[in-house]
Design an enzyme around this catalytic site. Structure first.
Site, short mmCIF file in Angstrom:
data_model
loop_
_atom_site.label_atom_id
_atom_site.label_comp_id
_atom_site.label_asym_id
_atom_site.label_seq_id
_atom_site.Cartn_x
_atom_site.Cartn_y
_atom_site.Cartn_z
N THR A 157 0.87 -1.18 0.00
CA THR A 157 0.00 0.00 0.00
C THR A 157 0.90 1.23 0.00
O THR A 157 1.06 1.89 1.02
CB THR A 157 -0.92 0.01 1.24
OG1 THR A 157 -0.11 -0.20 2.41
CG2 THR A 157 -1.96 -1.07 1.17
N THR A 211 -0.97 -2.94 5.37
CA THR A 211 -1.21 -1.75 6.20
C THR A 211 -2.15 -0.81 5.45
O THR A 211 -1.81 -0.33 4.37
CB THR A 211 0.12 -1.03 6.49
OG1 THR A 211 0.97 -1.97 7.16
CG2 THR A 211 -0.08 0.19 7.38
N GLU A 216 0.54 -6.88 10.68
CA GLU A 216 1.86 -7.46 10.99
C GLU A 216 2.79 -6.32 11.40
O GLU A 216 2.53 -5.17 11.08
CB GLU A 216 2.41 -8.20 9.77
CG GLU A 216 2.37 -7.39 8.47
CD GLU A 216 3.38 -6.29 8.38
OE1 GLU A 216 4.46 -6.48 8.95
OE2 GLU A 216 3.09 -5.26 7.74
N PHE A 217 3.84 -6.69 12.10
CA PHE A 217 4.77 -5.66 12.59
C PHE A 217 6.20 -6.02 12.20
O PHE A 217 7.13 -5.77 12.96
CB PHE A 217 4.62 -5.51 14.12
CG PHE A 217 3.21 -5.25 14.54
CD1 PHE A 217 2.68 -3.97 14.47
CD2 PHE A 217 2.38 -6.29 14.97
CE1 PHE A 217 1.36 -3.72 14.84
CE2 PHE A 217 1.06 -6.05 15.34
CZ PHE A 217 0.55 -4.76 15.27
N GLU A 248 12.17 -5.08 8.58
CA GLU A 248 13.10 -5.63 7.60
C GLU A 248 14.38 -6.03 8.31
O GLU A 248 14.77 -5.42 9.32
CB GLU A 248 13.38 -4.58 6.51
CG GLU A 248 12.15 -4.37 5.65
CD GLU A 248 12.40 -3.49 4.44
OE1 GLU A 248 13.53 -3.49 3.91
OE2 GLU A 248 11.46 -2.81 4.04
N ALA A 268 19.63 8.31 17.84
CA ALA A 268 19.64 9.52 17.00
C ALA A 268 20.45 9.23 15.74
O ALA A 268 21.30 8.35 15.72
CB ALA A 268 20.26 10.67 17.78
N CYS A 278 8.22 1.82 5.03
CA CYS A 278 7.06 1.78 5.93
C CYS A 278 6.87 3.05 6.76
O CYS A 278 5.87 3.74 6.57
CB CYS A 278 7.18 0.57 6.86
SG CYS A 278 6.97 -0.97 5.96
N LYS A 292 5.92 6.45 4.84
CA LYS A 292 4.64 6.49 4.11
C LYS A 292 3.47 6.14 5.03
O LYS A 292 2.37 6.67 4.87
CB LYS A 292 4.68 5.62 2.86
CG LYS A 292 4.82 4.13 3.06
CD LYS A 292 3.54 3.35 2.85
CE LYS A 292 3.77 1.87 3.05
NZ LYS A 292 2.60 1.11 3.41
C1 UDX Z 1 9.22 -0.52 10.70
C2 UDX Z 1 8.60 -0.98 12.02
O1 UDX Z 1 9.64 -1.14 12.98
C3 UDX Z 1 7.85 -2.30 11.83
O2 UDX Z 1 7.22 -2.69 13.04
C4 UDX Z 1 6.80 -2.10 10.75
O3 UDX Z 1 6.11 -3.31 10.50
C5 UDX Z 1 7.45 -1.60 9.46
O4 UDX Z 1 8.19 -0.40 9.71
P1 UDX Z 1 11.36 -1.19 9.27
O5 UDX Z 1 10.91 -0.22 8.22
O6 UDX Z 1 11.90 -2.50 8.85
O7 UDX Z 1 10.18 -1.49 10.30
O8 UDX Z 1 12.52 -0.44 10.06
P2 UDX Z 1 12.91 -0.04 11.55
O9 UDX Z 1 13.90 -0.99 12.05
O10 UDX Z 1 11.73 0.24 12.39
O11 UDX Z 1 13.65 1.33 11.22
C6 UDX Z 1 12.97 2.36 10.52
C7 UDX Z 1 13.90 3.53 10.28
O12 UDX Z 1 14.17 4.19 11.50
C8 UDX Z 1 15.26 3.17 9.69
O13 UDX Z 1 15.60 4.15 8.74
C9 UDX Z 1 16.19 3.19 10.87
O14 UDX Z 1 17.53 3.46 10.54
C10 UDX Z 1 15.57 4.31 11.69
N1 UDX Z 1 15.83 4.22 13.13
C11 UDX Z 1 15.41 3.11 13.82
C12 UDX Z 1 16.47 5.26 13.78
O15 UDX Z 1 16.83 6.26 13.17
N2 UDX Z 1 16.66 5.16 15.14
C13 UDX Z 1 16.26 4.08 15.86
O16 UDX Z 1 16.48 4.07 17.07
C14 UDX Z 1 15.62 3.03 15.17
#
Ligand code: UDX
Length: 446
Positions: free
Chosen positions: A95, A131, A161-162, A165, A265, A273, A276
């Site tokens: 989506t 989603t 789902e959560f 990646e 940070a 995800c 968007k």
């Molecule tokens: C996220 C959600 O965690 C997940 O539950 C949902 O289903 C999909 O979106 P994902 O996109 O795989 O998962 O990445 P995530 O590990 O959450 O990180 C997202 C972004 O945040 C990344 O760019 C990561 O580098 C950044 N990030 C993450 C930070 O800048 N600081 C953090 O402490 C954690």
């Protein structure tokens, strides 16, 4: 069949087999069910039927291969093969954000209904995992009820789902919670049967109505994004005061009510995800007339994109306020470590901005080179981190791959033009880089 013994009795179709669907299909086969994945993309279909994931995801290839080889899992492009074969249909299509709008594009969900609904002649459960904006499941239900020969025998549930990646397999097999948005005890019982193994392992289950299930996912991602932007806002405070944002995050994180997760940070969040989903959440809140939500989340989004601009500003400063004639090395292209996904990647966005200013930018990433080249063909790419650093006036550490933390600052100093590093992920060992003679800078760190 009773709870805890899932093998065999339910047939499961998984519709859409990109990241979410491939993990879901492999996971359901691992839970013991016969699974058919539906995939309309020929290239992806061929890969999957060879037991290969359509993208880099640790642990997914072996799981797919195991179950393709066992015969429990196969993939087809023909909806007729699954219609009236499956008892449960999981909708796992993407989506994405609509072009020219913050709202979610439900085109793929709608085309699943277009294809599947006319083929369903007997009662079944259709479970959305995609989603979606709150309210979507009811629209999907109306369409199945009016367009399926089985009519109201097609029951709709939503089970967000959560998956993260790089952790998709583990998050599928061992979720930290299960949310069942259901409308009947039968639908709940079916989902309990599907997820009998994680439930037996102690995974908590929240049984709720459809809008609650739809809101959980958007709410979770909005909260995670808020946490990241919150620590990044504190990082700006730290810069203005000489405080250290990593120590701040550690100290905050020891409070169990806050927790240390998502408090790193850095250059802000990216990926397919969080950005968007946050925007789709705001767009839906706007449609529903709940403007206050938009105010809060708009700021979260703004702080996030300010991070990228901040890295570019510090880059300019470290280059002596010059762009042209400067070589900048960008370590990382993926939006985070452990994936080859470059969607809305802070690293690639920053690399592109710096190149637009006139610097020569060379990028290296351990897994995401092909995707990066496709999205940003005009950047230069190197075959290794060391090669990327040759003659650099500045190195930017933008994706947190472990191999970048293992770089030897002493050896690297010999091949760069000027030993200056901007550690936007705040993960390198500042003391050893400084001891090796580097100018080390990390926004938010003293
Ligand atoms: C996220 C959600 O965690 C997940 O539950 C949902 O289903 C999909 O979106 P994902 O996109 O795989 O998962 O990445 P995530 O590990 O959450 O990180 C997202 C972004 O945040 C990344 O760019 C990561 O580098 C950044 N990030 C993450 C930070 O800048 N600081 C953090 O402490 C954690």
């Amino acid at each position: 069949m009773t709870e805890g013994t899932p093998t065999g009795s339910l047939r499961i179709a998984v519709i859409g087999t990109n990241y979410l669907g491939a993990n879901t299909a492999a996971g359901m086969a691992e839970f013991g069910f016969d699974v058919i994945g539906v995939e309309i993309d020929e290239h992806r279909l061929k890969l999957l039927n060879d037991g290969k994931a359509p993208l880099y995801e640790p642990g997914l290839d072996p799981l797919l291969k195991k179950h393709v080889d066992s015969g429990r899992l196969r993939f087809t492009k023909d909806y007729r093969e699954v219609a009236d074969w499956a008892d449960v249909y999981f909708i796992c299509v993407g989506t994405p954000q609509q072009e020219g709008s913050d709202a979610a594009d439900l085109g793929q969900v709608n085309s699943v209904v277009d294809m599947l609904a006319p083929l369903l002649t007997r009662p079944c459960l259709v479970v959305g995992r995609s989603t979606v904006p709150v309210g979507t499941s009811k629209l999907v239900e109306q369409r199945f009820h009016s367009e399926s020969p089985a009519g109201i025998g097609v029951e709709i549930a939503w089970q967000p789902e959560f998956l993260r990646e790089a952790h998709g397999v583990d998050d599928t097999l061992h979720p930290d919670r299960l949310v069942f948005g259901v409308q009947s005890a039968e639908a709940e019982a079916t989902l309990r049967q599907v997820f009998a193994i994680p439930i037996a392992e102690g995974c908590p289950v929240v049984v709720c109505n459809l809008p609650t299930a739809e809101l959980v996912k958007g709410g979770a991602n909005a909260f995670l994004a808020t946490k990241i932007s919150f620590i990044n806002a504190l990082s700006e405070m730290a810069d203005a005061t000489g405080a250290d944002v990593t120590q701040l995050a550690d100290a905050l994180g020891f409070d169990k009510r806050i927790g240390r997760g998502m408090l790193n940070a850095g250059p802000g969040y990216g990926g397919g995800c969080l950005p968007k989903d946050l925007r789709a959440f705001m767009a839906r809140a706007g449609e529903l007339g709940v403007e206050e939500v938009i105010t809060l989340l708009r700021e979260v989004d703004d702080i996030n994109y300010r991070r990228r601009a901040r890295v570019v500003d510090v880059t300019h400063e470290l280059l002596g306020a010059e762009w042209v004639g400067r070589n900048v090395t960008v370590l990382g292209a993926a939006f985070k470590a452990g994936t080859d996904d470059v969607r809305d990647s802070p690293a690639l966005d920053i690399a592109g901005r710096i190149q637009l200013h006139g610097a020569t930018v060379t990028v290296y990433d351990p897994e995401a080179m092909d995707n990066a080249r496709r999205v940003r063909p005009t950047l230069r790419y190197a075959d290794s981190a060391v090669e990327a650093c040759a003659d650099a006036h500045l190195i930017l550490h933008l994706t947190e791959w472990p191999e970048f933390r293992a770089l030897d600052p002493v050896a690297l100093k010999e091949i760069v033009a000027t030993p200056v590093i901007l550690d936007a992920r705040l993960l390198l060992d500042a003391a050893s880089w400084r001891a090796a003679g580097w100018k080390y800078r990390a926004p938010g760190k003293a």
